[in-house]
Scaffold this motif. Structure first.
Motif, short mmCIF file in Angstrom:
data_model
loop_
_atom_site.label_atom_id
_atom_site.label_comp_id
_atom_site.label_asym_id
_atom_site.label_seq_id
_atom_site.Cartn_x
_atom_site.Cartn_y
_atom_site.Cartn_z
N THR A 1 112.04 91.01 -10.84
CA THR A 1 112.64 89.78 -10.98
C THR A 1 111.71 88.59 -10.12
OG1 THR A 1 114.27 90.43 -9.02
CG2 THR A 1 115.06 90.58 -11.56
N ASP A 2 110.97 89.21 -9.01
CA ASP A 2 109.98 88.24 -8.45
C ASP A 2 109.21 87.54 -9.42
OD1 ASP A 2 111.54 88.14 -6.02
OD2 ASP A 2 110.27 89.67 -4.99
N TYR A 3 108.54 88.51 -10.23
CA TYR A 3 107.48 88.23 -11.01
C TYR A 3 108.06 87.05 -12.08
CZ TYR A 3 104.33 88.42 -14.81
OH TYR A 3 103.03 87.90 -15.69
N ILE A 4 109.18 87.36 -12.63
CA ILE A 4 109.91 86.67 -13.50
C ILE A 4 110.09 85.30 -13.22
CG2 ILE A 4 111.71 86.13 -15.24
CD1 ILE A 4 111.69 89.25 -15.49
N ILE A 5 110.52 85.37 -11.84
CA ILE A 5 111.14 83.87 -11.16
C ILE A 5 109.79 83.20 -10.80
CG2 ILE A 5 112.28 83.07 -9.19
CD1 ILE A 5 114.11 85.44 -9.72
N HIS A 6 108.96 83.73 -10.00
CA HIS A 6 107.80 82.98 -9.67
C HIS A 6 106.69 82.84 -10.41
CE1 HIS A 6 110.10 82.97 -5.96
NE2 HIS A 6 110.33 84.22 -5.68
N GLN A 7 106.18 83.76 -11.04
CA GLN A 7 105.00 84.08 -11.83
C GLN A 7 105.25 83.24 -13.41
OE1 GLN A 7 101.73 84.70 -10.87
NE2 GLN A 7 102.88 85.08 -8.73
N LEU A 8 106.29 83.52 -13.85
CA LEU A 8 106.76 82.78 -15.01
C LEU A 8 107.91 81.77 -14.97
CD1 LEU A 8 107.41 86.28 -17.16
CD2 LEU A 8 105.39 84.90 -17.15
N ASN A 9 108.30 81.46 -13.56
CA ASN A 9 108.81 80.28 -13.50
C ASN A 9 110.06 80.36 -14.34
OD1 ASN A 9 109.37 78.10 -11.90
ND2 ASN A 9 108.51 76.66 -13.25
N ASN A 10 110.97 81.27 -14.28
CA ASN A 10 111.98 81.28 -15.31
C ASN A 10 113.12 82.10 -14.63
OD1 ASN A 10 113.93 81.55 -17.48
ND2 ASN A 10 111.98 81.45 -18.98
N LYS A 11 114.08 81.40 -13.84
CA LYS A 11 115.13 81.98 -13.31
C LYS A 11 116.35 82.56 -14.37
CE LYS A 11 114.89 79.63 -8.99
NZ LYS A 11 115.54 78.50 -8.23
N ILE A 12 116.45 81.84 -15.20
CA ILE A 12 117.37 82.32 -16.52
C ILE A 12 117.15 83.57 -17.14
CG2 ILE A 12 118.29 81.45 -18.79
CD1 ILE A 12 117.88 78.55 -17.95
N VAL A 13 115.79 83.73 -17.28
CA VAL A 13 115.49 84.91 -17.78
C VAL A 13 115.40 86.08 -16.65
CG1 VAL A 13 113.54 86.40 -18.80
CG2 VAL A 13 114.00 84.29 -19.58
N ALA A 14 115.20 85.98 -15.64
CA ALA A 14 115.48 87.19 -14.46
C ALA A 14 117.04 87.30 -14.67
CB ALA A 14 114.99 86.39 -13.21
N ASN A 15 117.68 86.34 -14.44
CA ASN A 15 119.20 86.57 -14.57
C ASN A 15 119.68 87.30 -15.86
OD1 ASN A 15 121.80 86.09 -13.14
ND2 ASN A 15 122.48 84.66 -14.78
N ASN A 16 119.28 86.69 -16.76
CA ASN A 16 119.70 87.48 -18.24
C ASN A 16 119.27 89.01 -18.37
OD1 ASN A 16 121.06 85.23 -19.08
ND2 ASN A 16 119.36 84.83 -20.39
N PHE A 17 117.89 89.37 -17.70
CA PHE A 17 117.40 90.65 -17.53
C PHE A 17 118.38 91.38 -16.51
CE2 PHE A 17 115.13 93.66 -14.93
CZ PHE A 17 114.48 94.55 -15.81
N ILE A 18 118.64 91.07 -15.44
CA ILE A 18 119.57 91.70 -14.46
C ILE A 18 120.92 91.98 -15.24
CG2 ILE A 18 120.92 91.43 -12.32
CD1 ILE A 18 118.33 90.01 -11.21
N ASN A 19 121.40 91.07 -15.68
CA ASN A 19 122.82 91.08 -16.61
C ASN A 19 122.74 92.38 -17.76
OD1 ASN A 19 124.06 89.33 -14.75
ND2 ASN A 19 123.77 87.54 -16.20
#
Length: 71
Positions: A21-39
């Motif tokens: 999730t850190d990679y998705i949020i910080h490297q890809l700059n996409n909090k929505i995708v990180a949240n969807n992934f976790i859900n």
């Protein structure tokens, strides 16, 4: 009503999830995708709590041999 099994997580699960999730949020700059992934991950894991026999008990990957967890 179907029985719900308890799911236990290894510390490695939490460590890996944080890295992903850190990679998705910080490297890809996409909090929505990180949240969807976790859900979606949580949803899939919870499915297994009700029907664990419907899913693989172990995985085989190239170079790795996982032990069969047939209890």
């Amino acid at each position: 009503m179907k029985m719900k099994y308890e799911i236990k997580y290894l510390p490695l699960f939490y460590s890996d999830l944080e890295k992903i999730t850190d990679y998705i949020i910080h490297q890809l700059n996409n909090k929505i995708v990180a949240n969807n992934f976790i859900n979606e991950l949580e949803e899939e894991i919870n499915k297994r709590a009700y029907n664990p026999d419907n899913y693989e008990k172990y995985l085989k990957e190239e170079g790795l041999e996982w032990k069969n967890l047939d209890l």
